[in-house]
Design an enzyme around this catalytic site. Structure first.
Site, PDB file in Angstrom:
ATOM      1  N   CYS A  14       0.829  -1.198   0.000  1.00 42.60           N
ATOM      2  CA  CYS A  14       0.000   0.000   0.000  1.00 42.60           C
ATOM      3  C   CYS A  14       0.857   1.238   0.000  1.00 42.60           C
ATOM      4  O   CYS A  14       2.074   1.183   0.083  1.00 42.60           O
ATOM      5  CB  CYS A  14      -0.928   0.011   1.186  1.00 42.60           C
ATOM      6  SG  CYS A  14      -0.063   0.374   2.684  1.00 42.60           S
ATOM      7  N   CYS A  17       3.439   1.809   2.492  1.00 42.21           N
ATOM      8  CA  CYS A  17       4.692   1.060   2.290  1.00 42.21           C
ATOM      9  C   CYS A  17       5.691   1.942   1.546  1.00 42.21           C
ATOM     10  O   CYS A  17       6.884   1.960   1.853  1.00 42.21           O
ATOM     11  CB  CYS A  17       4.459  -0.184   1.446  1.00 42.21           C
ATOM     12  SG  CYS A  17       3.386  -1.379   2.215  1.00 42.21           S
ATOM     13  N   ASP A 428       7.567  28.688 -31.831  1.00 43.67           N
ATOM     14  CA  ASP A 428       8.672  29.096 -32.677  1.00 43.67           C
ATOM     15  C   ASP A 428       8.207  28.959 -34.127  1.00 43.67           C
ATOM     16  O   ASP A 428       7.332  28.159 -34.427  1.00 43.67           O
ATOM     17  CB  ASP A 428       9.834  28.140 -32.384  1.00 43.67           C
ATOM     18  CG  ASP A 428      11.074  28.520 -33.145  1.00 43.67           C
ATOM     19  OD1 ASP A 428      11.353  29.722 -33.241  1.00 43.67           O
ATOM     20  OD2 ASP A 428      11.752  27.606 -33.645  1.00 43.67           O
ATOM     21  N   ASP A 615      11.866  23.761 -31.788  1.00 45.58           N
ATOM     22  CA  ASP A 615      12.468  22.581 -32.408  1.00 45.58           C
ATOM     23  C   ASP A 615      13.540  21.957 -31.525  1.00 45.58           C
ATOM     24  O   ASP A 615      14.061  20.899 -31.833  1.00 45.58           O
ATOM     25  CB  ASP A 615      13.027  22.914 -33.793  1.00 45.58           C
ATOM     26  CG  ASP A 615      13.982  24.080 -33.746  1.00 45.58           C
ATOM     27  OD1 ASP A 615      14.533  24.354 -32.666  1.00 45.58           O
ATOM     28  OD2 ASP A 615      14.180  24.729 -34.791  1.00 45.58           O
ATOM     29  N   ASP A 619      16.444  26.559 -29.389  1.00 47.62           N
ATOM     30  CA  ASP A 619      15.419  27.192 -28.565  1.00 47.62           C
ATOM     31  C   ASP A 619      15.568  26.857 -27.094  1.00 47.62           C
ATOM     32  O   ASP A 619      14.641  27.071 -26.311  1.00 47.62           O
ATOM     33  CB  ASP A 619      14.020  26.749 -29.019  1.00 47.62           C
ATOM     34  CG  ASP A 619      13.722  27.241 -30.420  1.00 47.62           C
ATOM     35  OD1 ASP A 619      14.147  28.370 -30.732  1.00 47.62           O
ATOM     36  OD2 ASP A 619      13.081  26.512 -31.186  1.00 47.62           O
TER      37      ASP A 619
HETATM   38  P1  ADP Z   1      13.767  31.020 -35.501  1.00 50.61           P
HETATM   39  O1  ADP Z   1      13.383  31.812 -34.316  1.00 50.61           O
HETATM   40  O2  ADP Z   1      12.838  31.263 -36.648  1.00 50.61           O
HETATM   41  O3  ADP Z   1      13.944  29.564 -35.209  1.00 50.61           O
HETATM   42  P2  ADP Z   1      16.616  31.470 -35.251  1.00 50.61           P
HETATM   43  O4  ADP Z   1      16.603  32.103 -33.922  1.00 50.61           O
HETATM   44  O5  ADP Z   1      17.142  30.098 -35.352  1.00 50.61           O
HETATM   45  O6  ADP Z   1      15.195  31.559 -35.974  1.00 50.61           O
HETATM   46  O7  ADP Z   1      17.473  32.384 -36.220  1.00 50.61           O
HETATM   47  C1  ADP Z   1      17.118  33.744 -36.399  1.00 50.61           C
HETATM   48  C2  ADP Z   1      17.729  34.294 -37.644  1.00 50.61           C
HETATM   49  O8  ADP Z   1      19.146  34.269 -37.533  1.00 50.61           O
HETATM   50  C3  ADP Z   1      17.420  33.513 -38.894  1.00 50.61           C
HETATM   51  O9  ADP Z   1      16.201  33.934 -39.468  1.00 50.61           O
HETATM   52  C4  ADP Z   1      18.597  33.861 -39.767  1.00 50.61           C
HETATM   53  O10 ADP Z   1      18.387  35.107 -40.369  1.00 50.61           O
HETATM   54  C5  ADP Z   1      19.740  33.984 -38.792  1.00 50.61           C
HETATM   55  N1  ADP Z   1      20.490  32.739 -38.660  1.00 50.61           N
HETATM   56  C6  ADP Z   1      20.532  31.902 -37.616  1.00 50.61           C
HETATM   57  N2  ADP Z   1      21.355  30.876 -37.831  1.00 50.61           N
HETATM   58  C7  ADP Z   1      21.809  31.009 -39.087  1.00 50.61           C
HETATM   59  C8  ADP Z   1      22.697  30.255 -39.930  1.00 50.61           C
HETATM   60  N3  ADP Z   1      23.263  29.111 -39.533  1.00 50.61           N
HETATM   61  N4  ADP Z   1      22.946  30.736 -41.160  1.00 50.61           N
HETATM   62  C9  ADP Z   1      22.376  31.857 -41.583  1.00 50.61           C
HETATM   63  N5  ADP Z   1      21.553  32.604 -40.848  1.00 50.61           N
HETATM   64  C10 ADP Z   1      21.269  32.203 -39.615  1.00 50.61           C
HETATM   65 MG    MG Z   2      14.522  27.959 -34.366  1.00 49.21          MG
END
Ligand code: ADP
Ligand code: MG
Length: 728
Positions: A14, A17, A428, A615, A619
């Site tokens: 129970c 326990c 996002d 994703d 994030d």
């Molecule tokens: P989201 O919030 O849409 O997921 P991110 O925060 O990942 O977007 O990225 C924001 C912006 O930064 C993108 O829209 C892009 O303009 C730029 N960015 C981020 N990472 C890269 C990368 N590896 N190459 C080119 N641009 C990038």
């Molecule tokens: Mg993103």
């Protein structure tokens, strides 16, 4: 070394326990954390393997009648047989005694009821021997409960039942065997053997039903384990051979023919097919796979045939990880349980005190020994910490399992509870609302020394080191144009801004466009600037399409009364373009990952409960800051640290379902807790006879035994409803 292990617990009866085991082990050196789950009869321990071990833990708890065992996931059929035999004996005997009791009680109101056809002076003696037999054959756990109480001062439900039934039995035996004492003390000619038999029968039956349905709540794990293939067909030395699963090694070439179950995780190297992944992601539509795509163990191949290379084996496969997460989550505790835990921790001693008090009151003030005995036995028997202890874990176990079967992986009970309370959904953009597979739409060359090809070559050479969806898009475009990539050094990833690196001894920066009022951006495209040695040489524009189910999902969330906010690091124009398509009217754009977290904090400070859906790649800060983080997993990476819940297959439709499931689960928990509390707060005073002076009702302890059994069975039954509830 710190070790985290889950063991099966034997001898647990129970909820108290669970408390006893926890408090006993917490005191031992080398044990860090311990969580006993009464519903699954498992314990999760975090311990220092240099200071403690399974044997040491067992030494401590075996005295109390418990044992930890390595969970070999096999059921104990021999023990089941003995249990069934006990039931076969005690149930008919119990029912017979119970119906005789009912007859006697009815006869008080309606004297014309026929009496028992067997006439014997020795009726009480027969009952005495029968109850002795019942105690010896079936009532042993209850006797053990008394012994443990006396020896180690630990008391559980068995102690209560044991004390209750033994009091009734001993008292009645004295009346029968020593008439002299009876006459001397002027005791009424009343015995309670039928009560003893009835209580033991009901409680045993209740426990049996409870354990059967408890096993049902945890069926998901069994189902998942059953999905595992037993053998794999592999190529070894140019031959096709079938080998047991544990002999598959990394890099093995596995052969899949039409209709076959895929045994393990890997990458397709030849052929193509469509694959039913419903058992893992809950998605019923088969998914088309070709060379380079990932396949997962336990999924089922449709018509095609292909070869794949095993890249994850043993406990690294997606299925094993899912099982591990489900197991851990089912064993974890929801915050809502803490009150019930506190109560069941002190439940048994409190009930003992109440039972003795009501005995004394009836004896001294009421001058009524019969009532004194009835109230003592009744209170001990009716009080049920089980219902309280089962209320939360059974519902959580079913809820977590139901989630896993639908591709919603819940890491712990706390996340589930928090999800049930959210009022704002922050989503996002890239990869969550959009497919996350953008296409290059425009390449703008701004320097005469460059052309499209050369621009892509530099950009892709850096981006190949990044995991960002935009990066993968640029790399793919370069590959599609057969551009050879260069070596990149000094790579740097600036989260939410872009990337940089050294190519051909030149500093290359690819980042969020700084240009305001860009024509391409106003078309909803994501634009990145390419700078070489700090000079802007060109731009690449990409566009991503929204997921097919996104619109429907947002509508559902709105219908549920949730507020939806889109958050993105992308530019405002691109963001608005997506938001408009989806009917999202609040957009936060151009923010960096930690600014996303800040925005969420602002919402929380206004009193909102926020779920962040992302994703899981970049994030992490907002996922952690939110009340619950939900990660959309596309590949096999499901153990995303920052999220409390992972949705498999990146299927956004599952989001409203997850919220619905959380609400349904917590509602069941609340109902269970409510009934368990109400049951005990009414049951205990009722059995104590407190209502007798007012209403003239005195509960016979036989009914107390029945009520107790019903209370815990009904709690588990209520939780099982979650299995079939429609979750939209
Ligand atoms: P989201 O919030 O849409 O997921 P991110 O925060 O990942 O977007 O990225 C924001 C912006 O930064 C993108 O829209 C892009 O303009 C730029 N960015 C981020 N990472 C890269 C990368 N590896 N190459 C080119 N641009 C990038
Ligand atoms: Mg993103």
């Amino acid at each position: 070394m710190l070790n985290k292990k889950t063991f099966k617990i034997k001898g647990m009866h129970c909820a108290s326990c669970a408390q006893i085991i926890e408090s006993k082990l917490k005191k031992i050196d080398g044990i860090n954390k311990i969580a006993v789950n009464f519903a699954t009869e498992k314990v999760a321990v975090e311990f220092d393997s240099e200071k403690s071990s399974l044997e040491k833990m067992n030494q401590e708890i075996s005295k109390l009648g418990y044992r930890f065992e390595i969970d070999n996931k096999e059921d104990n059929s021999n023990k089941d047989k003995i249990q069934n035999l006990k039931l076969l004996f005690v149930i008919p005997v119990g029912l017979l005694t119970f119906s005789l009791k009912i007859r006697d009680l009815l006869a008080l109101i309606w004297p014309k009821i026929p009496s028992i056809p067997i006439q014997t002076k020795h009726w009480d003696l027969i009952l005495m021997f029968t109850s002795l037999l019942v105690i010896i054959l079936v009532g042993r756990p209850f006797l053990k409960g008394i012994i443990n109480f006396v020896k180690f001062r630990v008391a559980n439900m068995d102690t209560l039942i044991g004390l209750g039934t033994m009091t009734a039995f001993l008292y009645s035996t004295i009346i029968i065997l020593f008439p002299a004492i009876k006459i001397k003390l002027n005791l009424p000619n009343q015995v309670y053997f039928d009560t003893v038999i009835g209580i033991i029968a009901f409680v045993t039956l209740g426990k049996y039903l409870e354990s059967r349905s408890k096993a049902k709540t945890g069926e998901t794990i069994k189902k998942l384990l059953g999905l595992q293939a037993k053998t794999a067909l592999v190529q070894r030395n140019g031959k096709e051979i079938e080998i047991p699963m544990n002999q598959v090694i990394l890099g093995d070439i596995v052969i899949i023919k039409p209709g076959m179950k895929i045994p393990i995780d890997g990458l397709i190297i030849e052929g193509s097919s469509s694959i039913d992944e419903s058992m893992i992601s809950g998605e019923s539509m088969p998914i088309d796979k070709k060379v380079g795509d990932k396949v997962f163990g336990a999924t089922i191949n449709k018509q095609g045939s292909f070869l794949f290379k095993a890249n994850k084996i043993g406990d690294k496969t997606l299925l094993s990880q899912i099982i591990k997460i489900v197991e851990e989550a089912q064993g974890s505790k929801a915050p809502i349980q803490s009150l019930a835990d506190k109560i069941s921790g002190i439940f048994v001693p409190v009930v003992l005190v109440i039972a003795i008090l009501s005995f004394l009151v009836w004896l001294i003030i009421g001058q009524n020994l019969t009532f004194a005995i009835l109230s003592l036995v009744g209170v001990l028997v009716i009080a049920c910490p089980c219902a309280l202890g089962l209320a939360t874990p059974t519902a959580i176990t079913v809820g977590v399992g139901r989630g896993a079967e639908n591709g919603i992986l819940i890491k712990n009970a706390e996340s589930l509870e928090r999800l049930s309370k959210v009022d704002i959904v922050v989503m996002d953009k890239t990869g969550t609302l959009t497919k996350g597979e953008p296409k290059v739409t425009d390449i703008v060359v701004l320097d005469k020394n460059f052309d499209e090809e050369k621009l892509l070559k530099y950009a892709a050479s850096v981006e190949k080191l990044s995991e960002h969806p935009l990066a993968q898009t640029i790399v793919k475009e370069a590959k599609d144009r057969n551009i050879e990539l260069l070596k990149c050094s000094d790579f740097l990833n600036k989260e939410g801004i872009g990337v940089q690196g050294k190519v051909n001894n030149k500093k290359v920066i690819i980042s969020k466009s700084e240009q305001k009022n860009n024509k391409l951006a106003s078309q909803g495209k994501t634009v990145v600037d390419i700078k070489i040695n700090n000079k802007l040489v060109g731009q690449i524009a990409m566009s991503d399409v929204v997921k097919d189910e996104a619109l429907e999902t947002i509508e559902k969330l709105h219908q549920k009364g949730l507020k939806v906010i889109m958050i993105t690091g992308d530019n405002q124009q691109a963001a608005n373009f997506v938001a408009d398509q989806l009917g999202i009217n609040e957009v936060i754009a151009g923010v960096l990952p930690w600014e996303k977290a800040e925005k969420i904090k602002e919402l929380q400070e206004k009193g909102h409960k926020v779920v962040m859906v992302g994703d899981g790649i970049n994030d992490a800060p907002p996922l952690v800051q939110s009340d619950v983080g939900i990660a959309m997993a596309t590949g096999s990476d499901i153990a995303i640290e920052s999220a409390g819940i992972t949705i498999l297959g990146g299927d956004i439709k599952k989001l409203p379902q997850a919220i619905e499931l959380a609400k349904a689960t917590i509602l069941i928990v609340k109902q269970n807790l409510f009934w368990a509390f109400i049951y005990n707060t009414i049951g205990v005073p009722l059995a104590s006879g407190i209502f007798y002076p007012i209403f003239g009702i005195f509960l016979n302890p036989i009914f107390a035994g029945m009520a107790m059994a019903v209370s815990s069975v009904s709690v588990v039954g209520n939780s099982l409803r979650l299995k079939v509830k429609r979750i939209k």
